[in-house]
Scaffold this motif. Sequence first.
Motif, short mmCIF file in Angstrom:
data_model
loop_
_atom_site.label_atom_id
_atom_site.label_comp_id
_atom_site.label_asym_id
_atom_site.label_seq_id
_atom_site.Cartn_x
_atom_site.Cartn_y
_atom_site.Cartn_z
N ILE A 78 0.22 -0.93 -0.44
CA ILE A 78 0.01 0.08 -0.26
C ILE A 78 1.09 1.30 0.35
O ILE A 78 0.58 2.36 -0.64
N ALA A 79 1.54 1.50 0.99
CA ALA A 79 2.52 2.84 0.76
C ALA A 79 3.40 2.68 -0.35
O ALA A 79 3.70 3.76 -1.34
N THR A 80 3.79 1.82 -1.09
CA THR A 80 4.87 1.67 -2.34
C THR A 80 3.12 1.92 -3.35
O THR A 80 4.48 3.37 -4.36
N ALA A 93 14.01 8.27 -3.78
CA ALA A 93 15.32 7.63 -3.00
C ALA A 93 13.96 6.15 -2.12
O ALA A 93 14.77 6.07 -2.05
N PHE A 94 12.80 7.32 -1.66
CA PHE A 94 11.39 6.30 -1.55
C PHE A 94 12.16 5.06 -2.34
O PHE A 94 11.47 3.29 -2.14
N ASN A 95 11.42 5.35 -3.48
CA ASN A 95 11.71 3.85 -4.28
C ASN A 95 12.86 3.33 -4.74
O ASN A 95 13.16 1.76 -4.61
N PHE A 96 14.58 3.35 -3.98
CA PHE A 96 15.66 3.16 -3.73
C PHE A 96 15.25 2.73 -3.33
O PHE A 96 15.80 1.02 -3.44
N VAL A 97 14.64 2.32 -1.32
CA VAL A 97 15.04 1.77 -0.79
C VAL A 97 13.88 0.35 -0.59
O VAL A 97 14.14 -0.97 -0.83
#
Length: 148
Positions: A78-80, A93-97
């Motif tokens: 859900i968060a992604t 950066a979020f998608n990298f992690v």
Amino acid sequence: MQRTTVSVPFMLLGILFNVCLVAANLLETKVIQFAGVTATAGLIVFPVSYIINDCIAEVWGFKKARLIIWSGFAFAQIATALPAAPYWNGEEAFNFVFGLAPRIAIASLLAFLVGSFLNAYVMSKMKLVSQGKNFSLRAVLSTLVGES
């Protein structure tokens, strides 16, 4: 209709389980080397989620352990999937992690689901066979099966 109640310890362990999963994903992006062994830093935290899962399976059974496993999966998905605010510049950066690459994400998800379900299933079956005795041995053996 059967009414089920959720206890505070169950909820707290469920929250801690999900925190461990998020922390493991965050730490997974760092490669460490210790005593000549190279691994990701997520390896430090991820086994804790199995111990928590063992405790949930031990006290509340496989059905509740399965519920916690699915919640960990659902929260991450859900968060992604949710769109970022237009002014937020941290999406890359979020998608990298949390979404390094689709292949890695799918492999990680499958490994998490299979390992977690195996861990909880083995823990529950061993509890029946051992008549509720030897929790420590059951926890170690079920974790070994889940992590393999």
